[in-house]
Design an enzyme around this catalytic site. Sequence first.
Site, PDB file in Angstrom:
ATOM      1  N   GLU A  26    -149.453  -6.490  14.844  1.00 55.71           N
ATOM      2  CA  GLU A  26    -148.009  -5.804  14.921  1.00 55.71           C
ATOM      3  C   GLU A  26    -147.485  -6.190  13.740  1.00 55.71           C
ATOM      4  O   GLU A  26    -147.347  -7.094  12.897  1.00 55.71           O
ATOM      5  CB  GLU A  26    -147.288  -6.678  16.081  1.00 55.71           C
ATOM      6  N   CYS A  60    -138.472  -6.862  14.043  1.00 52.16           N
ATOM      7  CA  CYS A  60    -139.273  -5.815  13.553  1.00 52.16           C
ATOM      8  C   CYS A  60    -138.651  -4.513  14.343  1.00 52.16           C
ATOM      9  O   CYS A  60    -138.885  -3.604  14.223  1.00 52.16           O
ATOM     10  CB  CYS A  60    -140.956  -6.067  13.827  1.00 52.16           C
TER      11      CYS A  60
END
Length: 519
Positions: free
Chosen positions: A287, A321
């Site tokens: 990720e 994020c």
Amino acid sequence: MFTPFQNEYPYPNFSEERPRKKMEEALQAVAGQLGKLYPVCLGTSRIESTERLVSINPAKPHQVVGQVCTAPPELVEKAVLEAERAYPAWSSLSPEVRARHLVKLAAILRRRIYEFSAWMVYEVSKSWSEAYADVAEAIDFLEYYAREAVRWGQGKPTVDFPGEENVYFYLPLGVGAVIAPWNFPLAILTGMTMAAVVAGNTVIVKPAEQSSVIAAKLMELLDLAGFPPGVVNLMPGPGETVGEALTAHPKIRFVAFTGSKEVGIHIYQKVATVQPNQKFLRRAILEMGGKDAIIVDDGVGLDTTATEIVRSAFGFQGQKCSACSRLIVHKNLYEPLLQKVIEQARRLRVGDPAQYGIDMGAVIDADAYRKIQSYIAIGKTEGELVMGGVDPAEPDETGYFIHPTIFRDVAPNARIAQEEIFGPVLAVIKADDFDHALEIANSTEYGLTGALFSYNREHIERARREFHVGNLYINRKCTGALVGVQPFGGFNMSGTDSKAGGPDYLGLFLQAKSVSERF
């Protein structure tokens, strides 16, 4: 075996006396434990190395949260050996038994949720609500993956064939590495580690340097929960040394990573390279961040929309994020919505999050401060600064605080509209219509989260198909995915779309086997 999964939700309202008092007591208790030394944890060994990671409070850089022993790269061999030793017994346990370890750990963490929230306030400068949500998410991962392990342990049905028994089931991979980030120092660390472990693997964990104390505190809980030695091994240290040694080791079957695009790509390349004597193809579960956009369509209500934008852009100082860093607004709403966003952002209270009522703490460290300030300087050449931009160019010992910063009239291809800043900086972009807005939203190399505020059903349905992100939110903020509710992971350069907290996730740590016996 287990009751149906439920999220650790809703979170407490700290304006109420009882939760506020519990948090204040936890902060006071943890303050008395600051500065302690934490060892490298490999199997039953607790190793005190000469080199130390000194973890500091970003809101008070003179305050040492703890010292964590740095694992020299040569200890990777011992870590792999300890994980290999633990693997046969651990992998042979039934999924139900491994799941009970996770449920026990969740129960311990639930009883200590305020304490671990307090550690997060000190070590990464999260506000009370953000810190509590982080610990709650860690509990959610434990409970959810425990139940998922039991489900995956049942295998899958096969088509009947006369005279044969055919079964299809899953086995763990072996020894893996977990490389965790600092921005969700307990939730993501726990989620990646425990998904691998409950699937039957053993792991070596390298936490982020900035949040290694929280990782060490989690190791203490693993001992209390009865995890066998060597199932989880802790190797703190820099990514350039410990991380490199781990990802290059030929006996590491998989690497689970959350962090920057650049590091993720590097790990992806290393994992794909077959080492001498390597007998398998390794897996990368990545990720890698985002450049997330909120589209605001014509005709929506301004007040609620502005609230959700501000929460998306400036929660935890924009260091998510999933944070909104691009606001794409229909030209008819551009001016009034921008004013609403500025008004609400001005109400945010910036300061030491150990104090009640603070909305935004400090950014994680001096390097992050300088990087964000460099982007603010770039932004002043690419758009009109309408809020923020008043903090010093260089950090000082009063704390790494950066106020909410907003630029208007930013071009879609500007650097502050294309590159991940990872700080409280919002680029506002005007769109001619919905088609134009969607084009702008999809114009970056990332594809993690996004949101659309619209009352137009046709536009909503198009966004479902065409807004190219792994997590799309409609008429709500683009942060705050709940385990099991919104499985999380992105497209393009945002990673391998692994969907943490979803029904497919444990499969990434398993391999399928088909067995046929003829009678």
